[in-house]
Motif scaffolding. Sequence first.
Motif, mmCIF file in Angstrom:
data_model
loop_
_atom_site.group_PDB
_atom_site.id
_atom_site.type_symbol
_atom_site.label_atom_id
_atom_site.label_comp_id
_atom_site.label_asym_id
_atom_site.label_seq_id
_atom_site.Cartn_x
_atom_site.Cartn_y
_atom_site.Cartn_z
ATOM 1 N N THR A 34 0.893 -1.347 0.048
ATOM 2 C CA THR A 34 -0.123 0.086 0.086
ATOM 3 C C THR A 34 0.887 1.259 -0.042
ATOM 4 O OG1 THR A 34 -1.586 -1.250 1.367
ATOM 5 C CG2 THR A 34 -1.862 0.923 1.383
ATOM 6 N N TYR A 35 0.446 2.262 -0.710
ATOM 7 C CA TYR A 35 1.057 3.543 -0.854
ATOM 8 C C TYR A 35 1.412 3.927 0.512
ATOM 9 C CZ TYR A 35 2.468 8.190 -1.626
ATOM 10 O OH TYR A 35 3.027 9.283 -1.740
ATOM 11 N N GLY A 36 2.504 4.303 1.102
ATOM 12 C CA GLY A 36 2.770 4.820 2.526
ATOM 13 C C GLY A 36 3.274 3.734 3.387
ATOM 14 N N ARG A 37 3.331 2.239 3.039
ATOM 15 C CA ARG A 37 3.503 1.380 3.885
ATOM 16 C C ARG A 37 5.018 1.362 4.163
ATOM 17 N NH1 ARG A 37 1.528 -1.581 7.871
ATOM 18 N NH2 ARG A 37 2.509 0.225 8.430
ATOM 19 N N VAL A 38 5.943 1.575 3.134
ATOM 20 C CA VAL A 38 7.254 1.477 3.251
ATOM 21 C C VAL A 38 7.729 2.866 2.954
ATOM 22 C CG1 VAL A 38 9.162 0.853 1.906
ATOM 23 C CG2 VAL A 38 7.620 -0.917 2.056
ATOM 24 N N SER A 39 8.785 3.176 3.648
ATOM 25 C CA SER A 39 9.445 4.716 3.765
ATOM 26 C C SER A 39 10.065 4.988 2.274
ATOM 27 C CB SER A 39 10.380 4.794 4.721
ATOM 28 O OG SER A 39 10.938 6.011 4.337
ATOM 29 N N ARG A 40 9.804 6.150 1.860
ATOM 30 C CA ARG A 40 10.427 6.523 0.458
ATOM 31 C C ARG A 40 11.679 7.626 0.806
ATOM 32 N NH1 ARG A 40 7.810 10.197 -2.440
ATOM 33 N NH2 ARG A 40 6.351 10.840 -0.852
ATOM 34 N N TYR A 41 11.792 7.668 2.083
ATOM 35 C CA TYR A 41 13.133 8.211 2.457
ATOM 36 C C TYR A 41 14.317 7.729 1.779
ATOM 37 C CZ TYR A 41 16.692 10.860 5.014
ATOM 38 O OH TYR A 41 17.722 11.745 5.622
ATOM 39 N N GLY A 42 15.381 8.525 1.006
ATOM 40 C CA GLY A 42 16.272 8.055 0.621
ATOM 41 C C GLY A 42 16.049 7.159 -0.819
ATOM 42 N N MET A 43 14.770 7.210 -1.371
ATOM 43 C CA MET A 43 14.513 6.396 -2.506
ATOM 44 C C MET A 43 14.396 7.530 -3.484
ATOM 45 S SD MET A 43 11.354 3.688 -2.643
ATOM 46 C CE MET A 43 10.104 4.664 -3.790
ATOM 47 N N ILE A 44 15.097 7.263 -4.623
ATOM 48 C CA ILE A 44 15.173 8.642 -5.510
ATOM 49 C C ILE A 44 13.798 8.879 -6.180
ATOM 50 C CG2 ILE A 44 16.301 9.521 -7.645
ATOM 51 C CD1 ILE A 44 18.798 8.366 -6.548
ATOM 52 N N ALA A 45 13.304 9.861 -6.088
ATOM 53 C CA ALA A 45 11.938 10.010 -6.420
ATOM 54 C C ALA A 45 11.675 10.227 -7.888
ATOM 55 C CB ALA A 45 11.348 11.324 -5.743
ATOM 56 N N PHE A 46 10.726 9.420 -8.401
ATOM 57 C CA PHE A 46 10.307 9.557 -9.878
ATOM 58 C C PHE A 46 8.628 10.333 -9.824
ATOM 59 C CE2 PHE A 46 8.107 6.545 -13.100
ATOM 60 C CZ PHE A 46 7.592 7.526 -13.937
ATOM 61 N N ALA A 47 7.985 9.554 -9.326
ATOM 62 C CA ALA A 47 6.394 10.428 -9.168
ATOM 63 C C ALA A 47 5.707 10.195 -7.690
ATOM 64 C CB ALA A 47 5.279 9.738 -10.105
ATOM 65 N N SER A 48 6.142 11.209 -7.059
ATOM 66 C CA SER A 48 5.868 10.902 -5.489
ATOM 67 C C SER A 48 4.489 10.258 -5.142
ATOM 68 C CB SER A 48 6.125 12.278 -4.779
ATOM 69 O OG SER A 48 7.489 12.619 -5.383
ATOM 70 N N SER A 49 3.508 10.625 -5.712
ATOM 71 C CA SER A 49 2.115 10.269 -5.330
ATOM 72 C C SER A 49 1.794 8.776 -5.622
ATOM 73 C CB SER A 49 1.084 11.302 -5.595
ATOM 74 O OG SER A 49 0.688 10.824 -6.880
ATOM 75 N N LEU A 50 2.753 8.282 -6.370
ATOM 76 C CA LEU A 50 2.739 6.757 -6.979
ATOM 77 C C LEU A 50 3.741 5.883 -6.412
ATOM 78 C CD1 LEU A 50 1.994 8.091 -10.874
ATOM 79 C CD2 LEU A 50 0.014 7.120 -9.046
ATOM 80 N N ASP A 51 5.192 6.242 -6.230
ATOM 81 C CA ASP A 51 6.284 5.547 -5.695
ATOM 82 C C ASP A 51 5.922 4.839 -4.566
ATOM 83 O OD1 ASP A 51 7.289 6.698 -8.153
ATOM 84 O OD2 ASP A 51 8.760 8.370 -6.778
ATOM 85 N N GLN A 52 6.366 3.383 -4.648
ATOM 86 C CA GLN A 52 6.142 2.538 -3.322
ATOM 87 C C GLN A 52 7.439 1.535 -3.583
ATOM 88 O OE1 GLN A 52 5.121 1.343 0.485
ATOM 89 N NE2 GLN A 52 4.817 3.440 -0.619
ATOM 90 N N GLY A 53 8.294 1.521 -2.564
ATOM 91 C CA GLY A 53 9.267 0.353 -2.323
ATOM 92 C C GLY A 53 8.337 -0.863 -2.081
ATOM 93 N N GLY A 54 9.140 -2.040 -2.386
ATOM 94 C CA GLY A 54 8.721 -3.418 -2.168
ATOM 95 C C GLY A 54 9.748 -4.416 -2.288
ATOM 96 N N VAL A 55 9.090 -5.475 -2.295
ATOM 97 C CA VAL A 55 10.456 -6.625 -2.302
ATOM 98 C C VAL A 55 10.010 -7.727 -3.311
ATOM 99 C CG1 VAL A 55 10.760 -6.503 0.206
ATOM 100 C CG2 VAL A 55 8.955 -8.388 -0.701
ATOM 101 N N MET A 56 11.198 -8.324 -3.848
ATOM 102 C CA MET A 56 11.279 -9.447 -4.926
ATOM 103 C C MET A 56 12.011 -10.595 -4.403
ATOM 104 S SD MET A 56 11.757 -6.477 -7.940
ATOM 105 C CE MET A 56 10.834 -7.278 -9.412
ATOM 106 N N THR A 57 11.079 -11.870 -4.522
ATOM 107 C CA THR A 57 11.766 -12.864 -3.794
ATOM 108 C C THR A 57 11.413 -14.020 -4.731
ATOM 109 O OG1 THR A 57 9.874 -13.106 -2.372
ATOM 110 C CG2 THR A 57 11.762 -12.334 -1.297
ATOM 111 N N ARG A 58 11.660 -15.264 -4.411
ATOM 112 C CA ARG A 58 11.076 -16.413 -5.146
ATOM 113 C C ARG A 58 9.753 -16.810 -4.369
ATOM 114 N NH1 ARG A 58 16.818 -17.268 -5.720
ATOM 115 N NH2 ARG A 58 16.889 -18.738 -4.157
ATOM 116 N N SER A 59 9.721 -16.945 -3.291
ATOM 117 C CA SER A 59 8.461 -17.262 -2.701
ATOM 118 C C SER A 59 7.718 -16.187 -1.775
ATOM 119 C CB SER A 59 8.631 -18.572 -1.741
ATOM 120 O OG SER A 59 9.149 -17.827 -0.522
ATOM 121 N N ALA A 60 6.586 -16.274 -1.698
ATOM 122 C CA ALA A 60 5.543 -15.307 -0.832
ATOM 123 C C ALA A 60 6.119 -15.404 0.646
ATOM 124 C CB ALA A 60 4.121 -15.713 -0.862
#
Lengths: 485, 95
Positions: A191-217
């Motif tokens: 969800t937008y706002g769940r992961v901090s955007r601090y230090g994540m270089i901004a592209f479109a601030s009202s849409l950007d959200q960090g997350g994870v990529m793994t092999r399994s859930a």
Amino acid sequence: MHNKSIVELSQALRAGKFSSVELTRHLLARIRRLDGRLNSFVTVTDERALAQARAADQRLAKGSAGPLTGIPVAQKDIFCTAGIRTSCGSRMLDNFIAPYDATTVEKFNAAGAVLLGKTNMDEFAMGSSNETSFYGPVRNPWDLAAVPGGSSGGSAAAVAARFAPGATGTDTGGSIRQPAALCGITGIKPTYGRVSRYGMIAFASSLDQGGVMTRSAEDAAVMLGVMAGYDPRDSTSVDRPVPDYTKTLAEPLQGLKIGLPREYFGDGLDSGVAGVIDAALREYRKLGAEVVDISLPNSALAVPVYYVIAPAECSSNLSRFDGVRFGHRCDKPRDLEDLYKRSRGEGFGAEVKRRIMIGTYVLSAGYYDAYYLKAQKIRRLMSQDFSDAFRKVDVIMGPASPTVAFNIGEKTDDPVTMYLSDIYTIAVNLAGLPGMSIPAGFCASRPVGLQIIGNYFDEARLLNIAHRYQQVTDWHTRAPAEFGE
Amino acid sequence: MSLERSDVEKIAHLARLAIDRDAVPQYARDLSNILGLVEQMNRVDTDDIKPLAHPLDAVQRLRADRVTETDERDRFQSIAPAVEAHLYLVPKVIE
């Protein structure tokens, strides 16, 4: 070692079967030996990784280890890492050594994770194929002729190729879910706002959200648990407790109501991809879920709305790159205007320039109402479409991408065709909802991703739904032939 | 919406982007195509709809007016292209 999950690696480290230093050396050697074929890393941080691994081994010996202690991970090169080049895939930041850590990086460091390096990406996260990177395209480990998707293509390829058991990504219009789908791995955009955007270089601030990529859930649940949480340094961070995502993974799916938006199964969808999604839905029915048809009537407008809002925000965010304080500066500027124009003209690639210009145009005098305001109004309609749907169903499912991975060079001449690769992922960002892609099978030997969209802050539910599927299928354990041995 | 060469040059100037003269026609075509895609928005009636700026309709958070950051000038200026006496250097602006 490289085929083991994060959960298995963590158990093995605690049991003393091998050390974090041995594991880290093994993965660094794989990257050195095999990444020439993929180009998934921009920077490999060998020495620092080994120092972190040694510290993790001490923590493991003392019994103060957490679930990620000693686990090697890769960071998308959009997250600032103190003392390490943070390029964002751009010539503009080719010389940029970040002066501080992003909150995400800080959290992984505090958890004792080992940073293997920084992964390749579309320039400033603007792209769907990883072909806009200043450092060259990334190749898909399943087929070296194919793109890995984008913009988190380096992270997706590195995880699929067993260079790292997990990596971070960011998702503005599908940049975690689409590459996860195209590389046959699991990716979650919270969800937008769940992961901090601090230090994540901004592209479109009202849409950007960090997350994870793994092999399994299950691994995604472990990593997201470390990454999520309130950050006072990000004004859009949401102050809300983070549940233990691993605790609810096994909950039964009996009675789960899955909505299928008919707009996601229309003309643009490849029939082979549709077949794989149908098969996945049959598995969910067997698990006790009920599948119902729903409608998201404004879906067709997601791409047009996005290509107003995202470029508008990008043109504003990227105005900070001026050749004065950091980043690329042109040679011998004649005057201040020349300094700005040439530094930016040389530092940015063609796709970034296109988006800055579109954004500048739609925000310029006389056009604001017709474009930007209009887009924001339709954004509300799209968000309401989702709220209406979630009154009837628990989750929404469909394809993450209309096709499997396309070939490198296939869509580079036509930006609009490229933009349509994100037709099923963009609406989720506009509404700020959480979404996932999980491996669901193959079509023409290339992976297909099933997208799962949840209501606000339903990450635990999404991971549970993905995990149950992964307990009865093995798509997420398949390895690309060249990289599984 | 079809952009002319002069439109692209004007937008590039507003965005402070140097564009190669030879590349302008290609940008004009690409930007026109993107705006063509965007114009599909006009199919929807949006009278009386409130614009949505933030997905969760959040408002700006306030904090106490206290100094919490330390002076990091030297660290930040160590990555600047040109500094002198703790100042960022740019070409002469005033004669």
